[in-house]
Scaffold this active site. Structure first.
Site, short mmCIF file in Angstrom:
data_model
loop_
_atom_site.label_atom_id
_atom_site.label_comp_id
_atom_site.label_asym_id
_atom_site.label_seq_id
_atom_site.Cartn_x
_atom_site.Cartn_y
_atom_site.Cartn_z
N ASP A 155 0.80 -1.23 0.00
CA ASP A 155 0.00 0.00 0.00
C ASP A 155 0.83 1.29 0.00
O ASP A 155 1.79 1.40 0.77
CB ASP A 155 -0.86 0.09 1.27
CG ASP A 155 -1.54 -1.21 1.64
OD1 ASP A 155 -1.51 -2.14 0.85
OD2 ASP A 155 -2.11 -1.26 2.74
N1 DQQ Z 1 -2.14 -3.77 3.87
C1 DQQ Z 1 -3.56 -3.90 3.93
C2 DQQ Z 1 -3.93 -2.98 5.05
C3 DQQ Z 1 -2.84 -3.20 6.02
C4 DQQ Z 1 -1.64 -3.34 5.14
C5 DQQ Z 1 -4.20 -3.55 2.63
C6 DQQ Z 1 -0.64 -4.34 5.66
O1 DQQ Z 1 -5.18 -3.24 5.61
O2 DQQ Z 1 -2.69 -2.12 6.92
O3 DQQ Z 1 -3.48 -4.05 1.52
O4 DQQ Z 1 0.49 -4.40 4.80
#
Ligand code: DQQ
Length: 466
Positions: free
Chosen positions: A29
């Site tokens: 992300d």
């Molecule tokens: N990636 C998810 C989120 C979390 C993060 C979404 C963990 O919910 O915080 O891709 O790498």
């Protein structure tokens, strides 16, 4: 990074050259995009040890122009024994009384933490009293509690946290604070229905857009946006859609820049197997920065930021070409895997039309960007995009929802393993492809079931940013 890895990455024909990605290893992300002292800062979920999701850190990079990025030292790493010992998960960055401040999720369990920088974002100090939100609201049975997204409202901070209510649906939980340390739960900003938008909303983004408010959520599937009304406590969705019609774009994050633009990046996932990702030494990248806006008819608009034009090199122009059904090689010897293409096509009596890209001379590899007129569906057919049987090769796409279409402008970015398409500034569609042949570079227009017409087509070779 050792020289062997550096060389491997430089040789990798699938590694994009003008999209944002880390120096090596894993990214997911985008986190905490923020403009600070005139520069754009991007953070991102990063495993600095390998190309797999584990041991999450926040990587960090800075840009003057939204196009060229300079990598900075890793911003945040897990603290042994701390509330983020198992990972620094997603969150946001804001300026509180001039101090750059990050809100992020520590795991496990999922709690919200604060970190601040007193040296222009080069190093970050975790708040010693972390976590600042230690548990989900009492009495709620939640499916998750993570990914804070904050904004200023009057003289207080608001944050929404991604969540879901067991058996009910995804939810964005609303809090307020004056100091980013003490938080008061205000109630759910919005609750979805499981059957419509899943059981968990990751990475909520909530912001004003024109006369409306927009809520974007990542429900383990395609990213959904809602447009509607916000009364300061709750958000009432009126319309909904997909932020990207494909299956590669996930967990976006956004900022409002000093030109008033709402700019968003999403994580572009791989469509290769885990072993291939680890062996290649890298995984994941960000979409191009996308500007979101409202069209006069109230529909969501999406377009790449104009700054990307600085990457344009050699230019070719084509105009007024009839595309007979099944015709090929209309665009002559046009070739490339780093191209920007803006093609405006009138459907005529074709039932389906569009562009073929990454085509091998014998057509053994190709990807097809197609619009189906009756179904009003935009798709990328990657079924024959690679001779490598270990990569995912499929058709991705969704309803574009244009009625009475007279012309379709396909604004396409090819960047090695990325195909990113913007259609009439109303939808985006991204796919990943991994052609095996060095000559899978051809570009063409096509029509099926009748004739269409290329009204104009501009193509630029794109320069790399790394
Ligand atoms: N990636 C998810 C989120 C979390 C993060 C979404 C963990 O919910 O915080 O891709 O790498």
């Amino acid at each position: 990074m050792d020289q062997a890895l550096r060389d491997k990455l430089a040789r990798d024909p699938h590694r994009p050259r003008y999209h944002f990605l880390p120096p090596a290893h894993w990214m997911n992300d985008p986190n905490g995009p923020i403009q600070y002292r005139g520069e754009y800062h991007l953070f991102y979920q990063h495993n600095p040890d390998g190309a797999y999701h584990a041991n999450m850190h926040w990587g960090h990079a800075v840009s003057r122009d939204l196009v060229h990025w300079r990598h900075l030292p890793i911003a945040l790493a897990p603290t042994p024994g701390g509330p983020d010992k198992d990972g620094i998960w997603s969150g946001c960055a804001v300026l509180h009384e001039g101090v750059p401040s990050i809100l992020y999720t520590g795991v496990h369990p999922q709690v919200q933490c604060l970190a601040r920088s007193y040296d222009d974002m080069l190093t970050w100090q975790k708040y010693p009293g972390n976590p600042v939100i230690a548990a989900p609201p009492q009495g709620l049975r939640v499916t998750g509690f993570r990914d804070p997204f904050a904004w200023r409202e009057g003289d207080e901070w608001r944050v929404v946290i991604g969540s879901g209510l067991e058996g009910v649906g995804g939810a964005a939980l609303l809090y307020r604070s004056r100091d980013l340390i003490h938080w008061e739960y205000l109630g759910p900003l919005c609750i979805g229905k499981i059957e419509e938008s899943g059981k968990m909303w990751e990475c909520p983004n909530f912001f004003p857009l024109g006369a409306k408010h927009a809520l974007a959520v990542s429900p383990y599937g395609k990213v959904i946006y809602f447009l509607g009304e916000y009364d300061g406590r709750t958000f009432r969705p009126e319309t909904r859609g997909l932020l990207d019609l494909g299956e590669s774009f996930y967990a976006p994050n956004c900022l409002l820049d000093n030109k008033g633009r709402r700019i968003m990046w999403g994580w572009l996932k791989e469509a290769r197997g885990k072993e291939a990702q680890i062996a290649s030494g890298w995984s994941g990248l960000h979409s191009l920065p996308r500007e979101l806006f409202l069209h006069p008819d109230g529909a969501l608009g999406v377009r790449p930021v104009t700054e990307l034009q600085v990457l344009r090199g050699t230019h070719r122009h084509f105009a007024d070409l009839a595309i007979a059904p099944g015709a090929s090689y209309l665009l002559g010897d046009l070739r490339g895997d780093m191209l920007e293409i803006i093609a405006t096509i009138a459907p005529g009596d074709a039932t389906e039309f569009g562009l073929v890209v990454r085509r091998a001379p014998d057509e053994s590899e190709q990807a097809i960007i197609a619009y189906g007129v009756a179904e009003r569906r935009l798709s990328i057919n990657g079924e024959h995009s690679s001779l490598d049987e270990t990569v995912t090769r499929k058709v991705v796409g969704d309803i574009l929802g244009l009625t009475g279409l007279k012309e379709l402008t396909l604004h396409v970015f090819l960047d090695r393993s990325v195909i990113e398409v913007y259609a009439n500034e109303r939808a985006a569609l991204t796919a990943r492809v991994y052609p095996t042949r060095a000559d899978s570079l051809g570009v063409d227009a096509f029509a099926v079931g009748g004739s269409a017409r290329v009204l104009s087509c501009d193509v630029w070779e794109m320069q790399g940013i790394w």
